[in-house]
Design an enzyme around this catalytic site. Structure first.
Site, PDB file in Angstrom:
ATOM      1  N   CYS A  12       0.835  -1.202   0.000  1.00 41.05           N
ATOM      2  CA  CYS A  12       0.000   0.000   0.000  1.00 41.05           C
ATOM      3  C   CYS A  12       0.863   1.244   0.000  1.00 41.05           C
ATOM      4  CB  CYS A  12      -0.911  -0.007   1.231  1.00 41.05           C
ATOM      5  SG  CYS A  12      -2.016   1.424   1.339  1.00 41.05           S
ATOM      6  N   HIS A  61      -9.031  -4.042  -1.770  1.00 40.98           N
ATOM      7  CA  HIS A  61      -8.104  -3.158  -1.054  1.00 40.98           C
ATOM      8  C   HIS A  61      -8.509  -1.693  -1.237  1.00 40.98           C
ATOM      9  CE1 HIS A  61      -3.850  -1.894   0.105  1.00 40.98           C
ATOM     10  NE2 HIS A  61      -4.335  -0.788  -0.431  1.00 40.98           N
ATOM     11  N   GLU A  62      -8.783  -1.294  -2.474  1.00 44.83           N
ATOM     12  CA  GLU A  62      -9.082   0.113  -2.739  1.00 44.83           C
ATOM     13  C   GLU A  62     -10.441   0.525  -2.156  1.00 44.83           C
ATOM     14  OE1 GLU A  62      -6.738   1.928  -3.709  1.00 44.83           O
ATOM     15  OE2 GLU A  62      -5.408   0.283  -4.301  1.00 44.83           O
ATOM     16  N   HIS A 100     -10.168   1.366   1.368  1.00 40.60           N
ATOM     17  CA  HIS A 100      -9.700   2.746   1.581  1.00 40.60           C
ATOM     18  C   HIS A 100     -10.885   3.722   1.608  1.00 40.60           C
ATOM     19  CE1 HIS A 100      -5.374   2.879   1.837  1.00 40.60           C
ATOM     20  NE2 HIS A 100      -5.214   2.133   0.745  1.00 40.60           N
TER      21      HIS A 100
END
Length: 515
Positions: free
Chosen positions: A103, A146-147, A150
């Protein structure tokens, strides 16, 4: 300038790192497409590119990583930036896997996390059109989870699993690298091919066909590769291969086997460098193609009764003479040259639900698939074989090489009975489906293309449209594209397949190969 035409250029912004409170807030949805969205996409694309140039890795970035409170992700898998506005996971597979994750916002470590193996996502693109990607590949599914974390204020350390789940960034290459899929065909070389290919083969016509869309019940885009000096797409791969061969100091004769179109392409490309070409073709090969190969300077040797038998003879002859055997489908440069078709297709409009590509030896399908899956991971890539020449389809479905004793199809350009191992391997992870079409449906597609646009294409060129017509319900309401790969027909073939209608078509589109 409207978002649909705006260039994504901006200066990069600093990446926020762990401890900044802005990384822990849930981002607000984007309400509308405006200049602010255009700017934010540009900022994220520039920041992603700058980070990757500096650190050597990075496939995506989320808006909060630069302090923007918007549900916005920009990916770049190697074919240019892809904006996902308001991405939402709509389905998760029951299967999960553990991955080592990296990341931008935690630059000192990698973390072992658990993710769903496959997901589907809904989002809006940079033009604020609704899009949906279904059952994404595992590597893209892991990346988007993952994104989207965020966007919800969650960092990868929150997902850490097991002992020693956090490791120093120095171990990234050892832990993260092996998880990522490797490909023989390179996106950078597809881009390079566009600069090396003879311009006469580039920027072929592509357009949405209203008549065919009505017939198919889907929006149909055609990419027409027939309006060039050899009447087919093969010139792209051949001229890129010859440019590289000559740059490496290659001067000796080249040997190949061909049903006709690849032989024309190789002969055409070799003339520029004064390199001799010997083509082995079946005794049953299209007479017009044989004539044109010879007119372009190739020595044509008719051998055996089918393409694959002629290829075996060509391979032995090349070895005996110390010449280079050039196999369409085996040489990476030929597939990468063909990949430029996809780069042009998706530069025009990336919002395609499926692309249907004729599948013979695999050079065209694999080159295009390599680019498509980087430009639009959710676009389905479908290879189309003739029912009477199903060796590649059987091999792909079975996960092993399957050779057949013979073929029985009018589609001579894809009449392969002995698949190439490298081409079959290239399909892995890139091709979503391989379907079969019969000759009757292929002939119907040829006639629909002629009726709609005055095109007299080869059977191999029409199998993509034939697959849509054969499975109309599956493609209903979707936006699909296919490639018209060649238009080299003998007068008797035109008479047989198009009858009295063929001579009435416009001379510029119902054509044979130009001198």
């Amino acid at each position: 300038m409207p978002p649909s035409t705006a260039p994504l250029y901006a200066a990069p912004w600093p990446v926020l790192e762990n401890g900044d409170a802005r990384l822990r807030r849930r981002c607000a949805p984007v309400a509308t497409a405006d200049a602010g969205l255009e700017r934010d996409i540009a900022v994220l694309a520039a920041t992603l590119g700058e980070f990757r140039d500096r650190h050597g890795y990075g496939r995506a970035i989320a808006a909060p990583q630069v302090g923007l409170d918007r549900r916005l992700v920009v990916m770049d898998l190697g074919a240019g930036p892809i904006a996902l506005v308001n991405p939402e996971i709509t389905w998760r597979s029951a299967e999960t896997d553990e991955y080592w994750d990296d990341c931008f916002s935690l630059p000192d470590c990698v973390v072992r996390v658990r993710r769903h193996r496959h997901i589907s996502v809904a989002f809006r693109d940079a033009q604020f059109r609704r899009r949906a990607w279904e059952r994404l590949p595992a590597d893209v599914s892991e990346l988007l989870q993952h994104e989207i974390d965020h966007l919800d204020g969650c960092l990868m350390t929150d997902r850490a699993v097991g002992e020693a789940a956090i490791q120093p960034i120095a171990r990234r290459a050892h832990l993260v690298g092996p998880q990522r899929p490797a490909h023989r065909l390179q996106l950078s070389r597809i881009r390079a091919a566009a600069a090396a290919i003879d311009p006469v083969f580039l920027q072929s016509r592509q357009y949405m066909s209203a008549p065919l869309s009505a017939v198919a019940g889907a929006t149909v885009t055609l990419k027409d590769e027939t309006d060039n000096p050899i009447g087919c797409f093969k010139g792209r791969g051949a001229t890129y291969f010859l440019a590289e061969y000559h740059a490496r100091g290659g001067r000796g004769p080249l040997v190949c086997a061909s049903a006709g179109n690849f032989g024309q392409a190789l002969a055409y490309a070799a003339r520029r460098y004064g390199i001799a070409v010997i083509v082995y073709a079946a005794t049953t090969a299209n007479a017009k193609k044989v004539e044109r190969m010879r007119a372009l300077g190739a020595e044509v040797r008719l051998a055996s009764s089918d393409f694959d038998a002629a290829k075996a003879i060509a391979r032995h002859a090349a070895a005996a003479a110390g010449a280079l055997m050039v196999e369409d489908g085996r040489e990476a440069a030929i597939s990468e040259g063909a990949g430029t078709i996809a780069s042009e297709l998706f530069a025009d409009d990336p919002a395609l639900d499926a692309v249907l590509v004729p599948l013979g030896n695999g050079a065209l399908l694999n080159g295009m698939a390599r680019w498509i899956k980087a430009a639009s991971p959710g676009t389905r890539v479908i290879g189309v074989c003739s029912q009477g020449a199903s060796a590649m389809a059987d091999s792909w479905r079975g996960g092993r090489l399957v050779a057949h004793a013979g073929v029985d199809t009018i589609a001579d350009g894809i009449a392969v009975r002995q698949p190439i191992p490298e081409a079959l391997a290239d399909m892995h992870g890139l091709v979503d489906e391989v379907v079969l079409v019969d000759d009757a449906t292929t002939l119907r597609a040829m006639r629909e293309l002629h009726a709609a646009h005055g095109l007299c294409v080869e059977p191999s060129a029409a199998v993509g449209l034939a697959a849509v017509l054969a499975a109309r319900a599956s493609f209903a309401g979707r936006h699909v594209a296919t490639v018209l790969t060649g238009a080299n027909l003998t007068p008797s073939q035109r008479e047989t397949w198009f009858g009295d209608a063929a001579p009435a078509a416009p001379a510029s589109t119902c054509k044979e190969t130009a001198p």
